[in-house]
Design a protein around this motif. Sequence first.
Motif, mmCIF file in Angstrom:
data_model
loop_
_atom_site.group_PDB
_atom_site.id
_atom_site.type_symbol
_atom_site.label_atom_id
_atom_site.label_comp_id
_atom_site.label_asym_id
_atom_site.label_seq_id
_atom_site.Cartn_x
_atom_site.Cartn_y
_atom_site.Cartn_z
ATOM 1 N N GLN A 28 3.223 -3.935 2.800
ATOM 2 C CA GLN A 28 2.933 -5.029 3.731
ATOM 3 C C GLN A 28 3.951 -6.161 3.564
ATOM 4 N N ARG A 29 4.311 -6.431 2.338
ATOM 5 C CA ARG A 29 5.299 -7.484 2.080
ATOM 6 C C ARG A 29 6.670 -7.088 2.630
ATOM 7 N N TYR A 32 6.623 -7.555 6.345
ATOM 8 C CA TYR A 32 6.662 -8.969 6.748
ATOM 9 C C TYR A 32 8.088 -9.530 6.679
#
Length: 555
Positions: A28-29, A32
């Motif tokens: 997820q990081r 992003y």
Amino acid sequence: MKFIIHIISVFLMATVLASCVDNETMRQRLSYVSQCNRADTVFTEAWLPTVDSLVSYFDRHGNANEKMMAHYLKGRVHHDMGESPIALECYQKATEMADTTKKDCDLRTLAAIYGQMADLFDRNYLPDDEMEALRKVEHFAWKNKDSLTAIIAYRLRTRVYHLRCDTDSMLYVTNKCIEMYRKLGHNDLATQLLIMPISVSLDRGQYTEAWKYMQVHEKESGFFDSNGNARQGKELYYYYKGMYLLSQNQADNAIPLFHKALSGGFLEAGYKGLLSAYKQKRIPDSIAKYAQLYATGNDSTFMHVNQERVHQVSALYDFSHQQRMAEENKLKATYLRLYILLFILLATTIIAICAYFVNKARTKSMLRINELLSNRKELQTMLDEKRAQIAAFSAEKELEIERIKLKNLKLLEMRFEEQTQLQLEIEHLNLELKKFSNLEMEKAFSKTTIGQLFLQIKDNYPKQPSPSSLDWSRFTKSFREHFNCYYTFITDGNRLSTDQLRICMMLRLNFHEYEMAHFMNTDNQRINRVKQQVNKKLFGESNSKSLRNNLRQYF
């Protein structure tokens, strides 16, 4: 024993579960930061811990695309921070992580990485590296069926050819891009590129062709409003249009266009155009005024470009070795801690398993050892015999090897002598071929109209008048066609003035100094000074006498 094995199993299961949770968080990081990059976020130093953690994690746990993306994003952060060397290193590592053999390889990101590398190489005046990176972008864009990106990468080759002063290649690439854009239905993108053919046509005196390009450019590029005013940032076009009007003796109409170029911030072009206009109008005060302004603008541009280049080169090479070593040591320490933890875990597991099997196998081992000891004498005797056989065999082989070496050495000496003789013969043939080729080029040139004119002036010196500017222009064009290699040698990377270039061409045609003086309406002293300047630029020698021989060594 069972209790120990149970504890180890529970520990391994907990480690796997924690890894799964951490894996989702890191993905997820990564997503992003990738989205921020696509949104043209300007990264700062505050992003470094984030991208460093992504690289560290996905290098150990990610697939090829995730590893590539992590290193690419780290490069983007350093790129925005102005740290070109580290950015290039990150981009290079990112390309190494890509697995182009797999169908799911992220070709779009791979093309983007090479595009960023090409941009850095262009900023740091590395044309060969930039060309290689652009070819990679084009290759992966076509492979990903991204036609527009591939065409843009191909068009950017003009930046490299501009640094090499290769106008013909720049024009060829631009025309190919225009053709490809039109095939895809992007007439606006195609016509926006016409500024290059316009500039080249004006430089070559092809004014009719330049005017045709300008009409299409103004109508279809989308850079102009309904009143014919150029969009902000595109005011350089006014300079080209003004130069076209000057070629049509319309100085009064051209002057307002040059002022528009100045208002758009294109000082060098604007002042140059105004200087040319007032020269045509023969107004001395204005000529003096804009000559000074043009010189100042030219110097300002030159200083800006050189200061920018010094800054970029400094950014490329002047970074702290201590910081880099600190980062490497930090990374090594992280890996060391992981390795120690893994080693402790494996050691505990191995010790527990080995303790069980060692105890069980001890009895069998003791029986086997007793059996081996009883046969020790027999084994020792067999070993001694084998050693003796090996020693005899080795001695025989060494003698054979020495004989082979001596034989091969003699053969090599003979081959070397034959090769040396052959090389001398090849060099002699190449010299003869070079002489023949030069003679053929001179004959071909002498048969041209302009060649005959110059030879006629030379043969009838000093009765014949000196060549006109038009004659010199035709002479230069024909000379370039017939002596292309020579012309490229004297102009490639050397900013020769018009007089210096003409003297180099006449030296190639074996003109004497007094003939050169007549052709250029000057005296022998001026000819010798120009020759001295050329010799300094081309060969680093501060005299005029050796120039002719220096040129003959190459041609």
